[in-house]
Design a protein around this motif. Structure first.
Motif: not given
Length: 576
Positions: A101-108, A444-451
């Motif tokens: 899941a953490s790589l979905l955005d990067k793969t797109e 940077f936590g879940e999915e590599g995002i700074d909340l």
């Protein structure tokens, strides 16, 4: 000592043909496939291992690709179904890529960039391992019915009992005609059993590892580090030349197998230095750890449930806090919860009704309680009492000593920012958030995002704090050159992936630095074990492991850790 026996499986493996590409053959393949697959305005060129991998997928209908971090696995995953369909004359309508899941955005984003240079499939569906695990995805594979399946970071399926693994492997075993491509930078963790089932499905009768339980268990007992029941190499010597180490012989057998493509060496030559430090603990931390070791209790007097909880609490106490629920749950609530979780695990391990998760089991029990009477009762008992208490996890802080230690490290590190940024890794969100507040740095936590800002870790620069679990795989972090690790995992897979975030192509620094901050004796034990396992992985696969490639220093002042021995306390068993 028992030994590995000769068997039909070993004879099958000995009979598998071997193949080795010469540089000239590989270069011709690169030219051929690059010209065939690039767009009219494309400027990229395939690397040798990419061309070989794509060609062998087309030829053998599947592949096992243990390629290191930064080897261009994403491009292989997109080109594979195109070449397979073209060379086989078989249309591929529903290719599926399984990713984290953490790589979905990067793969797109990678797909958009790659389409400028390469002829990719018109459509490639993507699903995450995490989504597959959900009960709502119980019938996903049968409903979508992919005709080409690629598993990226496929070590996520090394545990065959995990919900995602059960569903994916069940589909693959039902649809033996569907090509299966395994992509992983970490093929083996602590045992060759981690990968044998994946290799078996990808390569079929060409798998260079045993395909049945008895043989792979014997092999594992002979070649795994820290095997519980060691075996003599026995018949495995049939794989080796006179005087050759059996592990090297197995490596040669694996990498010379058609359908297996790997790389020797690393994707970059930048050196890695690993330094081990022992964090000095404050008196209140030492006292809390002593009580945990002797009495099994946290600073608020609560007893830890088992040895795993002891180890977890020890790591937290060394950071200056401990996790608890506030208020504490009633004893009966805990007892029923524990009973339900225990019987749930038993059912998931033994059922033949394709029940792969606790959520699926509860849905099944609602319809057919008679199938599992004991589980049904435990579930009813648990659901009856569950509403009386709401879990509120909190972090109880009792010392800022380690927090200040990290702030001092960050302050000293700032003078090196011209040579690249630095990442402070932690697997405790409570500590990461508190340090972010104290330092003003992003966490940077879940999915590599700074909340706080919504920024993604791939665009970050300077100094950052990162979640080990969320950011330790897949992200391209070559703008950073230094790492401070507050959690010390035992798995060589975790280390290969974490160090590979910064030690990868595109890195401009002349040195990658990894500082290990040991707080308890378990940290030193886990790191020593990880290094031993990493060496074993390198010997078995031929894939250079970053823990082995690195120049590592010895642990300083380890005697200070030894004064606080490992977890020996166990709760006494209840008398019947």
């Amino acid at each position: 000592m028992p030994s590995v026996q000769d068997s039909a499986e070993l004879r099958r493996i000995l009979a598998i043909p071997r193949r080795v590409y010469s540089d000239a053959d590989a270069d011709r393949l690169v030219d051929l496939l690059t010209n065939a697959l690039k767009t009219p305005h494309g400027t990229m060129r395939l690397m040798r291992h990419q061309a070989i991998a794509i060609a062998e997928i087309a030829q053998y209908g599947g592949a096992f690709l243990p390629l290191p971090v930064g080897a261009g696995k994403t491009l292989i995953s997109f080109l594979a179904p195109v070449v397979y369909a073209s060379m086989r004359g078989v249309p591929v309508h529903r290719p599926l890529l399984v990713i984290k899941a953490s790589l979905l955005d990067k793969t797109e984003h990678d797909e958009i960039a790659l389409r400028e240079h390469w002829t990719l499939p018109p459509f490639m569906r993507k699903i995450t391992y995490e989504k597959i695990s959900r009960a709502t995805s119980a019938d996903f594979f049968r409903t979508y019915d992919p005709d080409f399946l690629i598993a990226d970071e496929a070590h996520a399926w090394k545990n065959v009992k995990a919900s995602s693994s059960r569903k994916g492997l069940r589909f693959l075993n039902e649809r033996v005609h569907v090509p299966f491509v395994v992509l992983t930078g970490s093929p083996i963790g602590t045992s060759i059993k981690d990968t044998a089932h994946l290799m078996s499905r990808a390569l079929g009768h060409m798998s260079p590892l045993p395909r049945n339980h008895v043989d792979i268990t014997e092999w594992a007992c002979a070649v795994d580090v820290e095997a519980r029941n060691p075996f003599d190499e026995g018949a495995l010597r049939l794989l080796a030349t006179p005087g050759e180490d059996v592990r090297i012989a197995i490596q040669r057998r694996i990498v010379e197998t058609p359908g297996v493509v790997t790389m020797s060496g690393t994707t970059i030559d930048t050196p890695i230095t690993i330094r081990s430090h022992v964090r000095e603990l404050a008196p209140e931390q030492i006292e809390a750890l002593a009580n945990l070791r002797k009495l099994g209790q946290t600073p608020d007097g609560e007893l830890a449930e088992d040895s795993l909880a002891i180890a977890r609490h020890a790591s937290e106490l060394a950071l200056g806090f401990y996790s608890t629920w506030d208020p504490r749950p009633p004893a009966e609530w805990l007892a029923r919860r524990r009973a339900w979780h225990s019987i749930c695990r038993d059912v998931l391990d033994s059922n033949r009704r394709e029940i792969d998760s606790a959520e699926q089991l509860t849905l099944h029990l609602a319809r057919h309680p008679e199938h599992y009477p004991e589980a049904s009762k435990a579930w009813r008992d648990w659901k009856e009492i569950e509403p009386v208490y709401t879990k509120t996890p909190v972090a109880r802080w009792f010392s800022d000593h380690t927090l200040r230690w990290c702030l001092e490290w960050l302050e000293k590190d700032r003078k090196h920012l011209a040579r690249g940024g630095s990442i402070l890794w932690t697997n405790r969100p409570a500590f990461g958030l508190k340090l972010a507040e104290a330092s003003g740095l992003p966490y940077f936590g879940e999915e590599g995002i700074d909340l706080r800002t919504g920024a993604r870790i791939g665009a970050a620069r300077g100094q950052i704090i990162a979640s080990s679990g969320a950011c330790g795989t897949g992200h391209n972090l070559q703008s950073f050159a230094r790492n401070l690790c507050l959690d010390i995992p035992r798995s060589p897979i975790t280390w290969e992936q974490r160090i590979g975030r910064t030690h990868r192509p595109g890195q401009r620094a002349t040195l990658i630095e990894v500082d290990l901050a040991f707080g308890v004796i378990e940290d030193a034990i886990r790191f020593e074990s990880a290094c031993a396992h990493a060496l074993n992985v390198q010997q078995l696969t031929g894939q250079t492991q970053k823990l082995v490639f690195a120049d590592s220093t010895d642990v300083d002042q380890v005697a200070e850790l030894v004064q606080l021995p490992g977890p020996q306390w166990q709760r006494p068993r209840k008398r019947s």
